[in-house]
Design a protein around this motif. Structure first.
Motif, mmCIF file in Angstrom:
data_model
loop_
_atom_site.group_PDB
_atom_site.id
_atom_site.type_symbol
_atom_site.label_atom_id
_atom_site.label_comp_id
_atom_site.label_asym_id
_atom_site.label_seq_id
_atom_site.Cartn_x
_atom_site.Cartn_y
_atom_site.Cartn_z
ATOM 1 N N MET A 1 0.841 -1.194 0.000
ATOM 2 C CA MET A 1 0.000 0.000 0.000
ATOM 3 C C MET A 1 0.884 1.255 0.000
ATOM 4 S SD MET A 1 -3.132 0.795 2.488
ATOM 5 C CE MET A 1 -4.345 1.887 1.805
ATOM 6 N N VAL A 2 0.411 2.259 -0.737
ATOM 7 C CA VAL A 2 1.240 3.463 -0.931
ATOM 8 C C VAL A 2 0.566 4.682 -0.311
ATOM 9 C CG1 VAL A 2 2.160 5.040 -2.699
ATOM 10 C CG2 VAL A 2 2.229 2.590 -3.076
ATOM 11 N N SER A 3 1.368 5.590 0.255
ATOM 12 C CA SER A 3 0.816 6.896 0.652
ATOM 13 C C SER A 3 1.811 8.002 0.304
ATOM 14 C CB SER A 3 0.419 6.924 2.129
ATOM 15 O OG SER A 3 1.544 7.147 2.918
ATOM 16 N N PHE A 4 1.332 9.210 0.406
ATOM 17 C CA PHE A 4 2.104 10.378 -0.024
ATOM 18 C C PHE A 4 2.272 11.331 1.159
ATOM 19 C CE2 PHE A 4 0.144 8.435 -3.625
ATOM 20 C CZ PHE A 4 1.132 8.461 -4.595
ATOM 21 N N PRO A 5 3.278 11.097 2.016
ATOM 22 C CA PRO A 5 3.462 11.963 3.183
ATOM 23 C C PRO A 5 3.757 13.405 2.761
ATOM 24 C CG PRO A 5 4.784 9.951 3.357
ATOM 25 C CD PRO A 5 4.268 10.002 1.956
ATOM 26 N N PRO A 6 2.942 14.356 3.200
ATOM 27 C CA PRO A 6 3.146 15.758 2.822
ATOM 28 C C PRO A 6 4.162 16.443 3.735
ATOM 29 C CG PRO A 6 1.228 15.613 4.225
ATOM 30 C CD PRO A 6 1.772 14.202 4.097
ATOM 31 N N CYS A 7 4.470 17.691 3.453
ATOM 32 C CA CYS A 7 5.279 18.460 4.401
ATOM 33 C C CYS A 7 4.369 19.435 5.151
ATOM 34 C CB CYS A 7 6.424 19.169 3.703
ATOM 35 S SG CYS A 7 5.924 20.489 2.586
ATOM 36 N N LYS A 8 4.960 20.185 6.047
ATOM 37 C CA LYS A 8 4.201 21.215 6.784
ATOM 38 C C LYS A 8 4.952 22.529 6.708
ATOM 39 C CE LYS A 8 7.183 21.435 10.494
ATOM 40 N NZ LYS A 8 8.043 22.568 10.803
ATOM 41 N N ILE A 9 4.177 23.609 6.869
ATOM 42 C CA ILE A 9 4.806 24.899 7.163
ATOM 43 C C ILE A 9 4.284 25.348 8.516
ATOM 44 C CG2 ILE A 9 5.255 25.683 4.792
ATOM 45 C CD1 ILE A 9 2.599 27.323 5.056
ATOM 46 N N ASN A 10 5.020 26.267 9.144
ATOM 47 C CA ASN A 10 4.566 26.851 10.402
ATOM 48 C C ASN A 10 4.069 28.268 10.125
ATOM 49 O OD1 ASN A 10 7.174 25.068 11.062
ATOM 50 N ND2 ASN A 10 5.785 24.961 12.799
ATOM 51 N N LEU A 11 2.782 28.502 10.422
ATOM 52 C CA LEU A 11 2.230 29.863 10.304
ATOM 53 C C LEU A 11 2.378 30.495 11.686
ATOM 54 C CD1 LEU A 11 -0.976 28.993 8.232
ATOM 55 C CD2 LEU A 11 1.167 29.963 7.382
ATOM 56 N N GLY A 12 3.492 31.188 11.884
ATOM 57 C CA GLY A 12 3.829 31.718 13.207
ATOM 58 C C GLY A 12 4.474 30.616 14.027
ATOM 59 N N LEU A 13 5.507 30.977 14.755
ATOM 60 C CA LEU A 13 6.191 29.991 15.618
ATOM 61 C C LEU A 13 6.806 30.747 16.783
ATOM 62 C CD1 LEU A 13 7.299 27.155 16.238
ATOM 63 C CD2 LEU A 13 9.030 27.497 14.467
ATOM 64 N N HIS A 14 6.163 30.582 17.962
ATOM 65 C CA HIS A 14 6.660 31.230 19.185
ATOM 66 C C HIS A 14 7.353 30.183 20.047
ATOM 67 C CE1 HIS A 14 3.177 34.385 18.854
ATOM 68 N NE2 HIS A 14 4.182 34.663 18.039
ATOM 69 N N ILE A 15 8.610 30.433 20.370
ATOM 70 C CA ILE A 15 9.341 29.531 21.269
ATOM 71 C C ILE A 15 9.285 30.174 22.645
ATOM 72 C CG2 ILE A 15 11.494 28.270 21.676
ATOM 73 C CD1 ILE A 15 10.141 27.691 18.928
ATOM 74 N N ILE A 16 8.545 29.549 23.552
ATOM 75 C CA ILE A 16 8.140 30.230 24.785
ATOM 76 C C ILE A 16 9.093 30.005 25.951
ATOM 77 C CG2 ILE A 16 6.260 30.445 26.463
ATOM 78 C CD1 ILE A 16 4.362 29.710 24.125
ATOM 79 N N ARG A 17 9.449 28.756 26.198
ATOM 80 C CA ARG A 17 10.362 28.499 27.325
ATOM 81 C C ARG A 17 11.118 27.185 27.140
ATOM 82 N NH1 ARG A 17 5.415 27.093 29.062
ATOM 83 N NH2 ARG A 17 4.850 29.225 29.580
ATOM 84 N N LYS A 18 12.270 27.106 27.772
ATOM 85 C CA LYS A 18 13.019 25.844 27.774
ATOM 86 C C LYS A 18 12.539 25.011 28.956
ATOM 87 C CE LYS A 18 17.402 23.645 27.207
ATOM 88 N NZ LYS A 18 18.791 23.688 26.930
ATOM 89 N N ARG A 19 12.311 23.734 28.738
ATOM 90 C CA ARG A 19 11.752 22.886 29.781
ATOM 91 C C ARG A 19 12.851 22.072 30.472
ATOM 92 N NH1 ARG A 19 6.818 20.127 26.483
ATOM 93 N NH2 ARG A 19 8.115 18.296 26.822
ATOM 94 N N ALA A 20 12.480 21.479 31.577
ATOM 95 C CA ALA A 20 13.453 20.679 32.338
ATOM 96 C C ALA A 20 13.943 19.477 31.515
ATOM 97 C CB ALA A 20 12.816 20.205 33.639
ATOM 98 N N ASP A 21 13.114 18.976 30.585
ATOM 99 C CA ASP A 21 13.530 17.810 29.782
ATOM 100 C C ASP A 21 14.383 18.201 28.571
ATOM 101 O OD1 ASP A 21 11.713 18.920 28.035
ATOM 102 O OD2 ASP A 21 10.304 17.232 28.039
ATOM 103 N N GLY A 22 14.722 19.505 28.453
ATOM 104 C CA GLY A 22 15.597 19.953 27.359
ATOM 105 C C GLY A 22 14.829 20.428 26.138
ATOM 106 N N PHE A 23 13.552 20.033 26.030
ATOM 107 C CA PHE A 23 12.732 20.512 24.910
ATOM 108 C C PHE A 23 12.212 21.912 25.218
ATOM 109 C CE2 PHE A 23 12.897 16.059 23.972
ATOM 110 C CZ PHE A 23 12.776 15.982 22.603
#
Ligand SMILES: C[C@](O)(CO)[C@H](O)COP(=O)(O)OP(=O)(O)OC[C@H]1O[C@@H](n2ccc(N)nc2=O)[C@H](O)[C@@H]1O
Ligand SMILES: Nc1ncnc2c1ncn2[C@@H]1O[C@H](COP(=O)(O)OP(=O)(O)OP(=O)(O)O)[C@@H](O)[C@H]1O
Length: 269
Positions: A1-23
């Motif tokens: 079976m075949v599929s066509f994985p698309p890409c994404k764009i980000n409409l606005g991207l706010h990086i708010i805080r660094k977390r204890a897990d590094g993300f």
């Protein structure tokens, strides 16, 4: 079976805080764009992964498609499969191509082996493989929070607009881009901006927080954005942590893009 994985764009991207897990906690609107890879999963006597098309950095055994298979295999009695990926979406582009391949492997395995997994269950599996992965379990615009895996459908449509995506020939590592950013609480929530502003007003209000540091390091990416505005884009922005830049146009346009850059353009469905 075949599929066509698309890409994404980000409409606005706010990086708010660094977390204890590094993300990092973020807020973004993920929007699907039909620049796609081609992915095939077929039952077989032994497990294999092959790829064609553009080169994928790293070892084949680390490919996210195989990781997705192994993740489901740890919970379900799956027969072996042949996975073939024809890679078209550029990597190091901020387009989430690898994440999309992983999510689509889960979607295909769910169908091929009749696992009857719900969308939520597939999203939970996908989120274990990467922060962007869960978005690609559905094909809808989503507001993403947390590290990108907490998703809520968002009623925004760019149907009929002409999209141009350009990736200059630099590769931006996601981890490196996050390391170079100073997180901050946004003055205005992204959802608030997108609910109140028309596309024509985004140029002055919709920001990707990675642009400042990534443009500083790779000025060529900033020049692609400027080029798109100079050629009539209503809105242009870097996607994710770069290196690709997208432009949204009212009408179809033909641009002179250097042959060493990768690009896609088309009307949005
Ligand atoms: C920049 C975006 O494309 C925006 O949509 C994504 O946040 C990237 O998501 P992704 O490629 O799925 O990222 P992952 O594979 O989960 O993580 C790669 C690396 O990026 C950093 N990372 C990623 C997501 C996040 N919310 N905070 C982070 O700090 C971490 O250093 C992590 O080790
Ligand atoms: N199927 C895959 N396609 C592309 N890259 C993959 C895949 N599987 C594993 N990878 C690894 O993931 C890395 C990032 O690939 P990806 O295509 O997601 O790029 P990206 O543009 O950095 O995405 P993002 O928007 O998620 O930051 C690659 O450099 C590669 O080593």
């Amino acid at each position: 079976m075949v599929s066509f994985p698309p890409c994404k764009i980000n409409l606005g991207l706010h990086i708010i805080r660094k977390r204890a897990d590094g993300f990092h906690d973020l807020e973004t609107c993920f929007y699907p764009v039909p620049w796609t890879d081609i992915l095939e999963v077929i039952p077989s006597d032994s497990l294999s992964f092959t790829s064609s098309g553009i080169a994928i950095p790293g070892n084949a055994e680390d490919n996210l498609c195989l990781k997705a298979y192994k993740l489901l295999k740890s919970d379900f009695d799956l027969a072996p499969v042949n996975i073939h990926l024809h890679k078209i979406i550029p990597t190091g582009a901020g387009l989430g191509g690898g994440s999309s391949d992983a999510a689509h492997t889960i979607r295909l395995l769910n169908i091929v082996f009749k696992l009857n997994l719900t969308v939520d269950t597939m999203m939970n599996y996908a989120a274990k493989l990467g922060s962007d992965c869960a978005f690609f379990i559905q094909d809808k615009p989503m507001m993403g929070t947390g590290r990108g895996e907490i998703l809520k459908e968002f009623p925004l449509s760019l149907r009929g607009k002409f999209m141009v995506l350009i990736k200059p020939n630099v590769h931006v590592s996601t981890a490196e881009a996050y390391a170079g950013i100073s997180p901050r609480q946004p003055e205005t929530e992204l959802q608030h901006i997108l609910e109140r502003q028309e596309l024509s007003g985004w140029k002055n209000s919709l920001k990707n927080n990675f642009e400042e540091s990534v443009f500083h390091k790779y000025p060529v990416i900033a020049s692609v954005k400027e080029y798109l505005y100079n050629h009539g884009a209503i809105y242009a922005s870097m996607s994710g942590s770069g290196a690709s830049v997208f432009g949204i146009f009212e009408k179809e346009i033909t641009l002179n893009i250097p042959s060493e850059y990768t690009s896609w353009s088309g009307l949005l469905p």
